[in-house]
Design an enzyme around this catalytic site. Sequence first.
Site, PDB file in Angstrom:
ATOM      1  N   LYS A   1       4.604   5.041   5.066  1.00 33.31           N
ATOM      2  CA  LYS A   1       3.933   3.744   5.066  1.00 33.31           C
ATOM      3  C   LYS A   1       3.871   3.132   6.461  1.00 33.31           C
ATOM      4  O   LYS A   1       3.609   1.924   6.601  1.00 33.31           O
ATOM      5  CB  LYS A   1       4.643   2.804   4.085  1.00 33.31           C
ATOM      6  CG  LYS A   1       4.606   3.325   2.648  1.00 33.31           C
ATOM      7  CD  LYS A   1       5.229   2.355   1.668  1.00 33.31           C
ATOM      8  CE  LYS A   1       5.171   2.911   0.245  1.00 33.31           C
ATOM      9  NZ  LYS A   1       5.702   1.961  -0.764  1.00 33.31           N
TER      10      LYS A   1
ATOM     11  N   ARG B   1      13.565   8.674  11.151  1.00 33.64           N
ATOM     12  CA  ARG B   1      14.337   8.058  10.066  1.00 33.64           C
ATOM     13  C   ARG B   1      13.610   8.148   8.723  1.00 33.64           C
ATOM     14  O   ARG B   1      14.199   7.862   7.682  1.00 33.64           O
ATOM     15  CB  ARG B   1      14.621   6.577  10.374  1.00 33.64           C
ATOM     16  CG  ARG B   1      15.559   6.328  11.532  1.00 33.64           C
ATOM     17  CD  ARG B   1      16.035   4.884  11.548  1.00 33.64           C
ATOM     18  NE  ARG B   1      14.936   3.934  11.692  1.00 33.64           N
ATOM     19  CZ  ARG B   1      14.480   3.476  12.853  1.00 33.64           C
ATOM     20  NH1 ARG B   1      15.026   3.897  13.991  1.00 33.64           N
ATOM     21  NH2 ARG B   1      13.492   2.603  12.900  1.00 33.64           N
TER      22      ARG B   1
ATOM     23  N   ARG C   1      11.924  -3.088  -8.961  1.00 29.14           N
ATOM     24  CA  ARG C   1      10.542  -2.669  -9.181  1.00 29.14           C
ATOM     25  C   ARG C   1      10.342  -2.261 -10.627  1.00 29.14           C
ATOM     26  O   ARG C   1      11.247  -1.708 -11.262  1.00 29.14           O
ATOM     27  CB  ARG C   1      10.181  -1.489  -8.265  1.00 29.14           C
ATOM     28  CG  ARG C   1      10.343  -1.760  -6.776  1.00 29.14           C
ATOM     29  CD  ARG C   1       9.405  -2.849  -6.287  1.00 29.14           C
ATOM     30  NE  ARG C   1       8.008  -2.492  -6.494  1.00 29.14           N
ATOM     31  CZ  ARG C   1       7.291  -1.749  -5.648  1.00 29.14           C
ATOM     32  NH1 ARG C   1       7.857  -1.230  -4.566  1.00 29.14           N
ATOM     33  NH2 ARG C   1       6.025  -1.505  -5.878  1.00 29.14           N
TER      34      ARG C   1
ATOM     35  N   ASN D   1       5.292   2.922  -6.077  1.00 27.21           N
ATOM     36  CA  ASN D   1       5.561   2.752  -7.498  1.00 27.21           C
ATOM     37  C   ASN D   1       4.539   3.476  -8.377  1.00 27.21           C
ATOM     38  O   ASN D   1       4.879   3.971  -9.460  1.00 27.21           O
ATOM     39  CB  ASN D   1       5.582   1.260  -7.836  1.00 27.21           C
ATOM     40  CG  ASN D   1       6.490   0.953  -9.013  1.00 27.21           C
ATOM     41  OD1 ASN D   1       7.358   1.750  -9.370  1.00 27.21           O
ATOM     42  ND2 ASN D   1       6.296  -0.200  -9.629  1.00 27.21           N
TER      43      ASN D   1
ATOM     44  N   PRO E   1       0.826  -1.215   0.000  1.00 23.22           N
ATOM     45  CA  PRO E   1       0.000   0.000   0.000  1.00 23.22           C
ATOM     46  C   PRO E   1       0.857   1.260   0.000  1.00 23.22           C
ATOM     47  O   PRO E   1       1.906   1.314   0.642  1.00 23.22           O
ATOM     48  CB  PRO E   1      -0.798  -0.125   1.303  1.00 23.22           C
ATOM     49  CG  PRO E   1      -0.781  -1.577   1.634  1.00 23.22           C
ATOM     50  CD  PRO E   1       0.533  -2.092   1.149  1.00 23.22           C
ATOM     51  N   GLU E   2       0.387   2.277  -0.722  1.00 26.59           N
ATOM     52  CA  GLU E   2       1.093   3.559  -0.726  1.00 26.59           C
ATOM     53  C   GLU E   2       0.564   4.424   0.419  1.00 26.59           C
ATOM     54  O   GLU E   2      -0.404   4.080   1.110  1.00 26.59           O
ATOM     55  CB  GLU E   2       0.952   4.221  -2.084  1.00 26.59           C
ATOM     56  CG  GLU E   2       1.383   3.272  -3.201  1.00 26.59           C
ATOM     57  CD  GLU E   2       1.971   3.939  -4.422  1.00 26.59           C
ATOM     58  OE1 GLU E   2       2.345   5.122  -4.363  1.00 26.59           O
ATOM     59  OE2 GLU E   2       2.075   3.252  -5.459  1.00 26.59           O
TER      60      GLU E   2
END
Length: 274
Positions: free
Chosen positions: A52, A127, A264, A168, A2-3
């Site tokens: 995410k 981070r 990817r 992506n 999932p984005e």
Amino acid sequence: MPEGHVLHGLANELNAHFAGTSLEVTSPQGRFAHEASLICGARLHRAYAHGKHLFIDFDASETHPDSPAHIVYIHLGLIGSLRFEPADDEWGQMRLHISNGTVAANLRGPQFCRLLTSAEAAAITDRSGEDPIRADADPDVLWESVHRSKRTIGSLLMDQKMFAGVGNIYRAEVLFRQNLSPTVPGNTLDRGTFDAIWTDLVDLMRYGVETGRIDTVREDHTPEAMGREPRKDDHGGEVYVYRRAGLPCYVCGTPISTKVVEGRKLYWCPTCQK
């Protein structure tokens, strides 16, 4: 995977159902049973997302007195799901079950499900890169990192330590919308081009939170405007290049190209994105 808009949408739904409520927290599967017992009965203070990463913050004062950990941290990974279902509708391998007696948030198959302290949760967000959906994102900080990098913009957009939450689909679509080749090095971009990418991501990803879809085509290229069939894909939404390899570009007619980059699939129009 999932984005970022999906995680922000889940956080909003958790808050809508459960914020300020004392909740039953269990682990029917058993792999999170001890941690769940430490927060069962506590009130959900707020849920929030960064990139995410999803965080569910329970009121610290109501957790187990021997444990300062009170934040459930979730990373869905490739196969994880968090679904809102009737409280008594139990099926599958549920790692986490959060219920108010009527509605439950049920987590299955995540990459990570952990109970963290505030400091441990902050270390994860520290981070992470700048999240276009968050109001506290700082594009000036991100610009400095992009402008120093020799990596391609196609690679940088997928780096969660830079563009948090961009995946992506958004990577491919924002580059097409900006007529920018994914092979352009970050240190050759000017500030105007970077700002255009950032602003477009903010608009597209916030729209994704509101609708639960990724729609990136402009009005001139919708199915209605072009007299074409709507896109049929598990991801939903209307897009320019993602998963359209070999099909004609909606703008120029050139077949969409694809190749695997850093594990990817990358999609682009070789004419519009020279």
